[in-house]
Design a protein around this motif. Structure first.
Motif, PDB file in Angstrom:
ATOM      1  N   ALA A 121      -1.186  -7.116  -3.046  1.00 49.14           N
ATOM      2  CA  ALA A 121      -2.241  -6.096  -3.110  1.00 49.14           C
ATOM      3  C   ALA A 121      -2.815  -5.757  -1.734  1.00 49.14           C
ATOM      4  CB  ALA A 121      -3.348  -6.545  -4.060  1.00 49.14           C
ATOM      5  N   SER A 122      -2.781  -6.686  -0.813  1.00 42.03           N
ATOM      6  CA  SER A 122      -3.286  -6.389   0.533  1.00 42.03           C
ATOM      7  C   SER A 122      -2.385  -5.386   1.244  1.00 42.03           C
ATOM      8  CB  SER A 122      -3.399  -7.667   1.354  1.00 42.03           C
ATOM      9  OG  SER A 122      -4.421  -8.477   0.829  1.00 42.03           O
ATOM     10  N   TYR A 123      -1.078  -5.548   1.116  1.00 44.34           N
ATOM     11  CA  TYR A 123      -0.162  -4.599   1.743  1.00 44.34           C
ATOM     12  C   TYR A 123      -0.326  -3.194   1.177  1.00 44.34           C
ATOM     13  CZ  TYR A 123       2.720  -7.977   4.317  1.00 44.34           C
ATOM     14  OH  TYR A 123       3.175  -8.919   5.193  1.00 44.34           O
ATOM     15  N   VAL A 124      -0.495  -3.081  -0.125  1.00 45.86           N
ATOM     16  CA  VAL A 124      -0.553  -1.741  -0.714  1.00 45.86           C
ATOM     17  C   VAL A 124      -1.861  -1.025  -0.404  1.00 45.86           C
ATOM     18  CG1 VAL A 124       1.111  -2.321  -2.503  1.00 45.86           C
ATOM     19  CG2 VAL A 124      -1.321  -2.462  -3.021  1.00 45.86           C
ATOM     20  N   ARG A 125      -2.812  -1.730   0.139  1.00 52.58           N
ATOM     21  CA  ARG A 125      -4.040  -1.070   0.586  1.00 52.58           C
ATOM     22  C   ARG A 125      -3.823  -0.290   1.881  1.00 52.58           C
ATOM     23  NH1 ARG A 125      -6.339  -6.327  -1.148  1.00 52.58           N
ATOM     24  NH2 ARG A 125      -7.085  -5.969  -3.257  1.00 52.58           N
TER      25      ARG A 125
END
Length: 178
Positions: A121-125
């Protein structure tokens, strides 16, 4: 027989790739395995076994110009797991890696292609990821991301990777062939 190019990036689900190959073969597909250089490094101890399983060399590097191709022509391509880096490089057309080069060219050749990311989820932010997913979809790539596909987990959280969704999508595209 349908020829599937199965391309994996260096994300934890790549360690399940032998079972995915067997599942594809069970659906009647001739599976050729390509890996990003990092994924090939992760699976280095298993590469010979994977070659025996597929009956084809496992590729992670471009061939030398003029060298014959070691694989039959692809009927369909599945890129899974696809990392943040692989998705973004592909959408931008940055083809220094064999796997990304083949799928970028595959778009131009009209080879049906499915990609299922494996990102937290951090990457897709990061704004680039959504732009890259949209760009691939606009180019005709089936992206299994979001509802009905891969749903990102929080960093460090482990959930089963939905390999079955990816294989079912490939089958929907090419149909089950003996």
């Amino acid at each position: 027989m349908t020829t599937l190019y199965l391309f994996g990036s260096a994300a934890p689900p790549v360690f399940d790739i032998a079972e995915v190959i067997k599942a594809g073969q069970g659906r009647g597909w001739d599976v050729c395995l390509g890996l990003t250089p990092a994924a090939a490094h992760w699976l280095e101890a298993d590469l010979l076994t994977l070659e025996e399983l597929t009956g084809h060399p496992v590729r992670s590097e471009y061939k030398v110009p003029g060298e014959p191709d070691a694989w039959p022509k692809a009927d369909v391509i599945l890129v899974a797991p696809a990392t943040f880096n692989t998705v973004n490089e592909w959408a931008l057309g940055l083809t220094s890696k064999f796997v990304v080069g083949v799928v970028a060219e595959g778009i131009g050749k009209g080879i049906p292609t499915v990609v299922m990311p494996c990102v937290n989820a951090s990457y897709v932010r990061h704004r680039a990821f959504d732009r890259s997913v949209a760009e691939l979809r606009e180019m005709g790539v089936t992206v299994l991301y979001g509802e009905g596909g891969f749903v990102p987990n929080e960093p460090g959280e482990r959930r089963p990777y939905p390999w079955g969704l990816a294989l079912d999508e490939v089958e929907a595209i090419v149909g089950a062939r003996p």
